[in-house]
Design a protein around this motif. Structure first.
Motif, PDB file in Angstrom:
ATOM      1  N   LYS A   1       0.815  -1.158  -0.012  1.00 56.50           N
ATOM      2  CA  LYS A   1      -0.121  -0.002   0.085  1.00 56.50           C
ATOM      3  C   LYS A   1       0.917   1.249  -0.078  1.00 56.50           C
ATOM      4  N   GLY A   2       1.937   1.197   0.713  1.00 51.59           N
ATOM      5  CA  GLY A   2       2.744   2.306   0.748  1.00 51.59           C
ATOM      6  C   GLY A   2       3.732   2.755  -0.575  1.00 51.59           C
ATOM      7  N   VAL A   3       3.747   1.649  -1.162  1.00 50.35           N
ATOM      8  CA  VAL A   3       4.608   1.859  -2.516  1.00 50.35           C
ATOM      9  C   VAL A   3       3.553   2.249  -3.581  1.00 50.35           C
TER      10      VAL A   3
ATOM     11  N   LEU B   1       3.558   5.910  -5.418  1.00 50.64           N
ATOM     12  CA  LEU B   1       3.685   5.989  -7.035  1.00 50.64           C
ATOM     13  C   LEU B   1       2.409   6.938  -7.468  1.00 50.64           C
ATOM     14  N   ARG B   2       1.498   7.221  -6.751  1.00 55.50           N
ATOM     15  CA  ARG B   2       0.433   8.153  -7.380  1.00 55.50           C
ATOM     16  C   ARG B   2       1.108   9.412  -7.339  1.00 55.50           C
ATOM     17  N   SER B   3       0.448   9.998  -8.413  1.00 52.78           N
ATOM     18  CA  SER B   3       0.944  11.485  -8.551  1.00 52.78           C
ATOM     19  C   SER B   3       0.161  12.175  -7.568  1.00 52.78           C
ATOM     20  N   ASP B   4       0.499  13.748  -7.436  1.00 51.78           N
ATOM     21  CA  ASP B   4      -0.150  14.507  -6.425  1.00 51.78           C
ATOM     22  C   ASP B   4      -1.525  14.851  -6.924  1.00 51.78           C
TER      23      ASP B   4
END
Length: 58
Positions: A46-48, A52-55
């Motif tokens: 979940k942390g990874v 990886l998600r953009s702002d």
């Protein structure tokens, strides 16, 4: 929880000389450690994913 239950069973087994109860306790402890490892791996994934998600996606 399984680790704690397992430690109790193992201790009771040792005190009473019940090898089966002692073995069950050890097995419960292993099961508890396995559950912890799975939970930790899920948290890491979940942390990874979050990193990886953009702002814009947040």
């Amino acid at each position: 929880m399984d680790k704690l239950k397992g430690k109790g069973k193992e201790a009771v087994g040792k005190l009473t000389g019940d090898r089966r109860k002692e073995s069950e306790g050890k097995a419960d402890q292993v099961k508890g450690r396995a559950k912890d490892a799975v939970d930790e791996a899920g948290d890491r994934a979940k942390g990874v994913k979050d990193s990886l998600r953009s702002d814009d996606d947040r």
